[in-house]
Design a protein around this motif. Structure first.
Motif, PDB file in Angstrom:
ATOM      1  N   LYS A 166       0.816  -1.224   0.000  1.00  0.00           N
ATOM      2  CA  LYS A 166       0.000   0.000   0.000  1.00  0.00           C
ATOM      3  C   LYS A 166       0.845   1.268   0.000  1.00  0.00           C
ATOM      4  N   HIS A 167       2.086   1.161   0.423  1.00  0.00           N
ATOM      5  CA  HIS A 167       2.964   2.338   0.489  1.00  0.00           C
ATOM      6  C   HIS A 167       3.644   2.631  -0.850  1.00  0.00           C
ATOM      7  N   VAL A 168       3.620   1.671  -1.757  1.00  0.00           N
ATOM      8  CA  VAL A 168       4.310   1.865  -3.043  1.00  0.00           C
ATOM      9  C   VAL A 168       3.356   1.753  -4.233  1.00  0.00           C
ATOM     10  N   GLY A 169       2.050   1.807  -3.955  1.00  0.00           N
ATOM     11  CA  GLY A 169       1.068   1.786  -5.029  1.00  0.00           C
ATOM     12  C   GLY A 169       0.918   0.454  -5.728  1.00  0.00           C
ATOM     13  N   LEU A 170       1.148  -0.638  -4.991  1.00  0.00           N
ATOM     14  CA  LEU A 170       1.021  -1.972  -5.578  1.00  0.00           C
ATOM     15  C   LEU A 170      -0.330  -2.559  -5.185  1.00  0.00           C
ATOM     16  N   ASP A 171      -1.176  -2.792  -6.173  1.00  0.00           N
ATOM     17  CA  ASP A 171      -2.532  -3.296  -5.936  1.00  0.00           C
ATOM     18  C   ASP A 171      -2.534  -4.826  -5.966  1.00  0.00           C
ATOM     19  N   LEU A 172      -2.750  -5.426  -4.817  1.00  0.00           N
ATOM     20  CA  LEU A 172      -2.751  -6.889  -4.700  1.00  0.00           C
ATOM     21  C   LEU A 172      -4.152  -7.448  -4.508  1.00  0.00           C
ATOM     22  N   SER A 173      -5.170  -6.632  -4.737  1.00  0.00           N
ATOM     23  CA  SER A 173      -6.545  -7.023  -4.412  1.00  0.00           C
ATOM     24  C   SER A 173      -7.050  -8.217  -5.222  1.00  0.00           C
ATOM     25  N   LYS A 174      -6.455  -8.478  -6.381  1.00  0.00           N
ATOM     26  CA  LYS A 174      -6.940  -9.590  -7.204  1.00  0.00           C
ATOM     27  C   LYS A 174      -6.490 -10.959  -6.687  1.00  0.00           C
ATOM     28  N   PHE A 175      -5.566 -10.958  -5.726  1.00  0.00           N
ATOM     29  CA  PHE A 175      -5.034 -12.221  -5.210  1.00  0.00           C
ATOM     30  C   PHE A 175      -5.820 -12.643  -3.968  1.00  0.00           C
ATOM     31  N   ALA A 176      -6.883 -13.401  -4.186  1.00  0.00           N
ATOM     32  CA  ALA A 176      -7.798 -13.762  -3.090  1.00  0.00           C
ATOM     33  C   ALA A 176      -7.126 -14.593  -2.005  1.00  0.00           C
ATOM     34  N   ASN A 177      -6.292 -15.540  -2.400  1.00  0.00           N
ATOM     35  CA  ASN A 177      -5.624 -16.387  -1.406  1.00  0.00           C
ATOM     36  C   ASN A 177      -4.660 -15.569  -0.554  1.00  0.00           C
ATOM     37  N   LEU A 178      -3.959 -14.652  -1.198  1.00  0.00           N
ATOM     38  CA  LEU A 178      -3.029 -13.783  -0.490  1.00  0.00           C
ATOM     39  C   LEU A 178      -3.775 -12.856   0.466  1.00  0.00           C
ATOM     40  N   GLN A 179      -4.904 -12.313   0.010  1.00  0.00           N
ATOM     41  CA  GLN A 179      -5.692 -11.420   0.862  1.00  0.00           C
ATOM     42  C   GLN A 179      -6.218 -12.159   2.096  1.00  0.00           C
ATOM     43  N   ALA A 180      -6.646 -13.402   1.898  1.00  0.00           N
ATOM     44  CA  ALA A 180      -7.129 -14.208   3.028  1.00  0.00           C
ATOM     45  C   ALA A 180      -5.988 -14.500   4.001  1.00  0.00           C
ATOM     46  N   PHE A 181      -4.811 -14.763   3.454  1.00  0.00           N
ATOM     47  CA  PHE A 181      -3.629 -15.000   4.292  1.00  0.00           C
ATOM     48  C   PHE A 181      -3.307 -13.756   5.129  1.00  0.00           C
ATOM     49  N   MET A 182      -3.328 -12.590   4.494  1.00  0.00           N
ATOM     50  CA  MET A 182      -2.995 -11.357   5.206  1.00  0.00           C
ATOM     51  C   MET A 182      -3.998 -11.090   6.332  1.00  0.00           C
ATOM     52  N   ALA A 183      -5.271 -11.354   6.074  1.00  0.00           N
ATOM     53  CA  ALA A 183      -6.298 -11.170   7.105  1.00  0.00           C
ATOM     54  C   ALA A 183      -6.082 -12.148   8.255  1.00  0.00           C
ATOM     55  N   ARG A 184      -5.744 -13.380   7.905  1.00  0.00           N
ATOM     56  CA  ARG A 184      -5.494 -14.417   8.911  1.00  0.00           C
ATOM     57  C   ARG A 184      -4.299 -14.033   9.783  1.00  0.00           C
ATOM     58  N   MET A 185      -3.253 -13.550   9.147  1.00  0.00           N
ATOM     59  CA  MET A 185      -2.058 -13.135   9.884  1.00  0.00           C
ATOM     60  C   MET A 185      -2.363 -11.935  10.780  1.00  0.00           C
ATOM     61  N   SER A 186      -3.091 -10.980  10.253  1.00  0.00           N
ATOM     62  CA  SER A 186      -3.412  -9.772  11.015  1.00  0.00           C
ATOM     63  C   SER A 186      -4.170 -10.093  12.296  1.00  0.00           C
ATOM     64  N   ALA A 187      -4.935 -11.169  12.267  1.00  0.00           N
ATOM     65  CA  ALA A 187      -5.760 -11.545  13.417  1.00  0.00           C
ATOM     66  C   ALA A 187      -4.973 -12.275  14.504  1.00  0.00           C
ATOM     67  N   ARG A 188      -3.740 -12.681  14.208  1.00  0.00           N
ATOM     68  CA  ARG A 188      -2.955 -13.413  15.207  1.00  0.00           C
ATOM     69  C   ARG A 188      -2.544 -12.461  16.334  1.00  0.00           C
ATOM     70  N   PRO A 189      -2.721 -12.861  17.588  1.00  0.00           N
ATOM     71  CA  PRO A 189      -2.369 -11.981  18.712  1.00  0.00           C
ATOM     72  C   PRO A 189      -0.920 -11.498  18.685  1.00  0.00           C
ATOM     73  N   ALA A 190       0.007 -12.377  18.310  1.00  0.00           N
ATOM     74  CA  ALA A 190       1.420 -11.979  18.265  1.00  0.00           C
ATOM     75  C   ALA A 190       1.663 -10.905  17.218  1.00  0.00           C
ATOM     76  N   VAL A 191       0.956 -11.020  16.095  1.00  0.00           N
ATOM     77  CA  VAL A 191       1.087 -10.017  15.031  1.00  0.00           C
ATOM     78  C   VAL A 191       0.510  -8.686  15.487  1.00  0.00           C
ATOM     79  N   GLN A 192      -0.654  -8.729  16.093  1.00  0.00           N
ATOM     80  CA  GLN A 192      -1.269  -7.502  16.613  1.00  0.00           C
ATOM     81  C   GLN A 192      -0.362  -6.833  17.638  1.00  0.00           C
ATOM     82  N   ALA A 193       0.231  -7.636  18.520  1.00  0.00           N
ATOM     83  CA  ALA A 193       1.114  -7.091  19.555  1.00  0.00           C
ATOM     84  C   ALA A 193       2.346  -6.431  18.935  1.00  0.00           C
ATOM     85  N   ALA A 194       2.912  -7.060  17.910  1.00  0.00           N
ATOM     86  CA  ALA A 194       4.089  -6.494  17.245  1.00  0.00           C
ATOM     87  C   ALA A 194       3.733  -5.197  16.521  1.00  0.00           C
TER      88      ALA A 194
END
Length: 205
Positions: A166-194
């Motif tokens: 998002k900081h370099v203007g790269l649109d990854l929205s078409k990659f559904a599996n990647l988007q699901a992975f990023m959401a899954r990672m974001s929800a991890r407590p350790a990731v949120q804490a970091a």
């Protein structure tokens, strides 16, 4: 242990892994712009490379390079299963992913952050990254994480560099599996804490 980091830089990857490991550590911020610590110490006196991350062990030993650091952390917290055992084929799969992320994705982003990179060259760089992400997205099909249904250390690295899109203007929205992975990672407590510790998201109320 001490982790020398810079907010939102590639050091976020070992930061996440440290929180996943449950091992005790302290954070020391090193600016990638001034190459100084918050107390004014010249970071080059600590790491001659001037880059983050750097892990300093309790005995004074220092380890640089994110892919090496995350594997070291994983091996210190064997019960957390952050990486397969050394010598197994699955461990080489982890190393394969770490090498791919560092050489094909991480270094692909680097020139997009450089002010000296010509603007008319940036679309070419973005297109090259998108081709790499096509491969990643295909590999994530039917999986929760890169290695299957369990978190391992390359997931932290993929999450970290993909957060830069998002900081370099790269649109990854078409990659559904990647988007699901990023959401899954974001929800991890350790990731949120970091993310909270580095000031990348607001702390939960």
């Amino acid at each position: 242990m001490k982790l020398y980091y810079s907010n939102g830089a590639c050091s976020l990857s070992p930061h996440i892994v440290l929180r996943e490991s449950g091992l005790p550590f302290t954070l020391v911020r090193a600016s990638t712009k001034t190459h100084a610590l918050d107390d004014g110490t010249d970071y080059y006196t600590i790491n001659p490379k001037g880059s983050v991350p750097l892990l300093e062990l309790d005995n004074g030993e220092r380890l640089s390079e994110g892919p090496a650091i995350v594997q070291y952390i994983a091996d210190q917290a064997a019960g957390k299963n952050l990486a397969p055992a050394n010598g197994t084929f699955e461990r080489y799969r982890v190393q394969e992913w770490l090498n791919f992320i560092t050489s094909e994705l991480h270094k692909g982003y680097s020139p997009l952050f450089r002010p000296t990179t010509p603007e008319d060259f940036k679309p070419v760089l973005r297109e090259l990254l998108l081709k790499k992400y096509e491969f990643v997205d295909a590999k994530l099909a039917g999986k929760q994480y890169l290695m299957g249904d369990s978190f391992t250390v390359p997931d932290a690295y993929l999450f970290t560099v993909t957060n830069w899109a998002k900081h370099v203007g790269l649109d990854l929205s078409k990659f559904a599996n990647l988007q699901a992975f990023m959401a899954r990672m974001s929800a991890r407590p350790a990731v949120q804490a970091a993310l909270e510790a580095e000031g990348l998201v607001k702390k939960a109320a």
